[in-house]
Design a protein around this motif. Structure first.
Motif, short mmCIF file in Angstrom:
data_model
loop_
_atom_site.label_atom_id
_atom_site.label_comp_id
_atom_site.label_asym_id
_atom_site.label_seq_id
_atom_site.Cartn_x
_atom_site.Cartn_y
_atom_site.Cartn_z
N GLU A 1 0.83 -1.21 0.00
CA GLU A 1 0.00 0.00 0.00
C GLU A 1 0.86 1.26 0.00
OE1 GLU A 1 -3.27 0.56 -0.39
OE2 GLU A 1 -3.36 -1.58 -0.83
N VAL A 2 1.93 1.24 0.76
CA VAL A 2 2.83 2.41 0.80
C VAL A 2 3.47 2.62 -0.57
CG1 VAL A 2 5.00 3.28 1.77
CG2 VAL A 2 3.26 2.32 3.28
N ILE A 3 3.90 1.56 -1.21
CA ILE A 3 4.49 1.67 -2.55
C ILE A 3 3.46 2.15 -3.55
CG2 ILE A 3 5.47 0.33 -4.45
CD1 ILE A 3 6.95 -1.33 -2.32
N SER A 4 2.23 1.63 -3.46
CA SER A 4 1.15 2.07 -4.36
C SER A 4 0.84 3.55 -4.15
CB SER A 4 -0.09 1.22 -4.11
OG SER A 4 -1.17 1.71 -4.84
N TRP A 5 0.79 3.99 -2.88
CA TRP A 5 0.53 5.41 -2.60
C TRP A 5 1.67 6.26 -3.15
CZ3 TRP A 5 3.39 8.99 0.08
CH2 TRP A 5 2.77 10.21 0.29
N GLY A 6 2.92 5.79 -2.99
CA GLY A 6 4.06 6.54 -3.49
C GLY A 6 4.03 6.72 -4.99
N LYS A 7 3.56 5.69 -5.70
CA LYS A 7 3.47 5.81 -7.16
C LYS A 7 2.36 6.76 -7.58
CE LYS A 7 5.36 1.27 -8.25
NZ LYS A 7 5.06 -0.07 -8.75
N LYS A 8 1.28 6.80 -6.82
CA LYS A 8 0.14 7.67 -7.17
C LYS A 8 0.33 9.10 -6.66
CE LYS A 8 -3.20 3.92 -6.92
NZ LYS A 8 -4.27 3.36 -6.11
N GLU A 9 0.62 9.24 -5.40
CA GLU A 9 0.64 10.55 -4.75
C GLU A 9 2.03 11.06 -4.39
OE1 GLU A 9 -2.01 12.48 -4.33
OE2 GLU A 9 -3.25 10.96 -5.28
N GLY A 10 3.04 10.27 -4.57
CA GLY A 10 4.39 10.68 -4.19
C GLY A 10 4.86 11.91 -4.93
N TRP A 11 4.60 11.97 -6.23
CA TRP A 11 5.04 13.12 -7.03
C TRP A 11 4.33 14.39 -6.59
CZ3 TRP A 11 9.42 12.51 -9.12
CH2 TRP A 11 9.80 11.27 -9.64
N ASN A 12 3.05 14.27 -6.22
CA ASN A 12 2.33 15.46 -5.74
C ASN A 12 2.92 15.97 -4.43
OD1 ASN A 12 0.59 15.36 -7.91
ND2 ASN A 12 -0.94 14.16 -6.84
N SER A 13 3.29 15.04 -3.55
CA SER A 13 3.89 15.44 -2.27
C SER A 13 5.24 16.12 -2.50
CB SER A 13 4.08 14.23 -1.37
OG SER A 13 2.84 13.62 -1.12
N ILE A 14 6.02 15.61 -3.42
CA ILE A 14 7.31 16.23 -3.74
C ILE A 14 7.10 17.63 -4.31
CG2 ILE A 14 9.32 16.08 -5.26
CD1 ILE A 14 9.15 13.02 -4.90
N PHE A 15 6.10 17.78 -5.19
CA PHE A 15 5.81 19.09 -5.78
C PHE A 15 5.39 20.10 -4.70
CE2 PHE A 15 2.52 21.94 -7.51
CZ PHE A 15 3.33 22.70 -8.32
N VAL A 16 4.54 19.68 -3.79
CA VAL A 16 4.10 20.57 -2.71
C VAL A 16 5.29 20.96 -1.85
CG1 VAL A 16 2.73 20.66 -0.59
CG2 VAL A 16 1.72 19.77 -2.68
N PHE A 17 6.15 20.01 -1.51
CA PHE A 17 7.33 20.30 -0.71
C PHE A 17 8.25 21.30 -1.42
CE2 PHE A 17 11.77 19.35 0.38
CZ PHE A 17 11.74 19.67 1.73
#
Length: 139
Positions: free
Chosen positions: A19-35
């Motif tokens: 689940e963590v890997i799946s979330w990272g593939k879906k939402e990880g890039w958005n979190s990096i962009f926000v950061f």
């Protein structure tokens, strides 16, 4: 711990890992962009406060306006931003150099430049339009 306990823990953690890997593939890039956006805004605010600018909050607002999630869009917009700023600066230096002693001719030349920039901004509907707007503002 026995081998049985380690296997049990691994078996329990496997679905959570997926689940963590799946979330990272879906939402990880958005979190990096926000950061990155927040970091850039804070850096812009710090730099503008370090130089004692009159309105440091406008630097932070500019970061949020200019920031785009795709890198190509940022590079394109920054290229037209630089080109528009340089064109406006050169135009203003030329107008002042040519018509420093003739205010009427200076106003006519400035009106023509702003008219050309307005026409260019109305003709294009992408970042080129933004470049024309900046060129007209800088003059």
């Amino acid at each position: 711990m026995s081998a049985l306990g380690v296997d049990t823990i691994k078996t329990c953690l496997l679905p959570m890992r997926r689940e963590v890997i799946s979330w990272g593939k879906k939402e990880g890039w958005n979190s990096i962009f926000v950061f990155k956006t927040i970091l850039a805004a804070l850096l812009a605010m710090w730099i503008s406060m370090k130089f004692n600018l009159d309105q440091p909050s406008t630097a932070m607002i500019t970061v949020f306006i200019v920031m785009q999630p795709e890198t190509g869009m940022i590079l394109t917009k920054s290229l037209y931003r630089i080109a528009g700023t340089l064109a406006g600066t050169v135009a203003s230096l030329v107008l002042v150099g040519l018509f420093a002693q003739e205010p009427e001719l200076f106003i006519i030349g400035l009106a023509l430049w702003v008219g050309i920039c307005t026409a260019g901004a109305a003709f294009y509907r992408n970042f080129k339009s933004y470049g024309f707007v900046l060129a007209g503002k800088r003059a």
